[in-house]
Design an enzyme around this catalytic site. Sequence first.
Site, PDB file in Angstrom:
ATOM      1  N   HIS A 188       0.869  -1.175   0.000  1.00  0.00           N
ATOM      2  CA  HIS A 188       0.000   0.000   0.000  1.00  0.00           C
ATOM      3  C   HIS A 188       0.914   1.236   0.000  1.00  0.00           C
ATOM      4  O   HIS A 188       1.759   1.385   0.899  1.00  0.00           O
ATOM      5  CB  HIS A 188      -0.837   0.071   1.276  1.00  0.00           C
ATOM      6  CG  HIS A 188      -2.064  -0.794   1.304  1.00  0.00           C
ATOM      7  ND1 HIS A 188      -2.029  -2.150   1.209  1.00  0.00           N
ATOM      8  CD2 HIS A 188      -3.376  -0.453   1.444  1.00  0.00           C
ATOM      9  CE1 HIS A 188      -3.269  -2.631   1.295  1.00  0.00           C
ATOM     10  NE2 HIS A 188      -4.111  -1.610   1.441  1.00  0.00           N
ATOM     11  N   GLU A 191      -1.259   6.656  -1.073  1.00  0.00           N
ATOM     12  CA  GLU A 191      -2.660   6.934  -0.722  1.00  0.00           C
ATOM     13  C   GLU A 191      -2.643   8.110   0.265  1.00  0.00           C
ATOM     14  O   GLU A 191      -2.922   9.238  -0.106  1.00  0.00           O
ATOM     15  CB  GLU A 191      -3.313   5.699  -0.092  1.00  0.00           C
ATOM     16  CG  GLU A 191      -4.753   5.929   0.347  1.00  0.00           C
ATOM     17  CD  GLU A 191      -5.254   4.889   1.359  1.00  0.00           C
ATOM     18  OE1 GLU A 191      -4.433   4.277   2.067  1.00  0.00           O
ATOM     19  OE2 GLU A 191      -6.483   4.729   1.464  1.00  0.00           O
ATOM     20  N   ASP A 270     -12.647  -1.558   1.255  1.00  0.00           N
ATOM     21  CA  ASP A 270     -13.473  -1.953   2.420  1.00  0.00           C
ATOM     22  C   ASP A 270     -14.936  -1.625   2.078  1.00  0.00           C
ATOM     23  O   ASP A 270     -15.522  -0.713   2.664  1.00  0.00           O
ATOM     24  CB  ASP A 270     -13.073  -1.156   3.672  1.00  0.00           C
ATOM     25  CG  ASP A 270     -11.586  -1.239   3.984  1.00  0.00           C
ATOM     26  OD1 ASP A 270     -10.990  -2.316   3.795  1.00  0.00           O
ATOM     27  OD2 ASP A 270     -11.025  -0.220   4.430  1.00  0.00           O
TER      28      ASP A 270
END
Length: 324
Positions: A188, A191, A270
């Site tokens: 990740h 972001e 999510d």
Amino acid sequence: MVPKAELHVHLECTVSPERARRLAARHGVRLPQACFGPDGGYRYVDFPDFLELTRVVGSCLRDERDYYDITRDYLDAAAQAGVVYQEMIFWPDLPRQNGFAPEAALDAVEAAMAEAGAAGGPLCALQVVLVRHDGAEACETTARWAAGLRRQSVRAVNLAGNEATHPPAQFAHAFAIARDAGLGIVIHAGEAAGPQSVREALSIPGVTRIGHGVRAVEDPALVEELADRGVTLEVCPGSNVMLGFYPDFAAHPLRRLHDAGVKVTLNSDDPPFFRTSLAAEYEIAARHFGFTEAELRGLTRNAVEAGFATTAERAGLRERLGAN
Ligand SMILES: [Zn+2]
């Protein structure tokens, strides 16, 4: 229907509000009324509140049956939405925290994957999450656990958590453990933190995919590098807008990255917490970013090509997409 594929969804954060209520009732857990809005969907006011909500919902996953149910829920909906390939990110610490073995949770997830697949659902693969704010040592332990599983279903590790305070270089040893075991590596990046975070992720050997990565757009040379190297970005537009990283879809760089030649894919992250789904993300790409049906099919192909399917599985998926 456009065939779809997804690389980036956190299994524990696919629990629908309805399923959360049923799990809470099953185990006698009291869910605070503040968790739900007037329409019955999840409600939170800011990022810490969002994290607390996911913690409360996660606390309802008390046994193998719960993992079976949430996986089946997700995969049955995926089948309905025309998903042909589905990767899910699994967090082994949650079953441990809730008093049972992560291997038992994995058994249940695998059973749900097999049964959903037999019923026409997507081909599936799993990643094991490394939580960077738990520290390098904890991530090494988890990577060693994932490497030791030797399960056909588990194909990669995925570094998630607070990217600003924990750059990927801190986890070089955990990545080496994963690599040595033949596992893929996803990070990740880009972001919450800027393009530098993507650059750091790209410097880790074996990285072929970046979770999010959208803030790479702030650095044109980096965008060029991503395109040249064929690195795939797991873009989650609904998640980015819901968490406030972009004020709206008009400001979101999905289209710019795509048009610059970067391999982008669509993902829900999510989904019930962001009031989205993979199907909704495809709709968003069409409506807000002007993706044509042919371009959407291209995004699905990007996901299939970047996925951790075996060579034989990928060949089957290509055939399935070609026939669609
Ligand atoms: Zn994520």
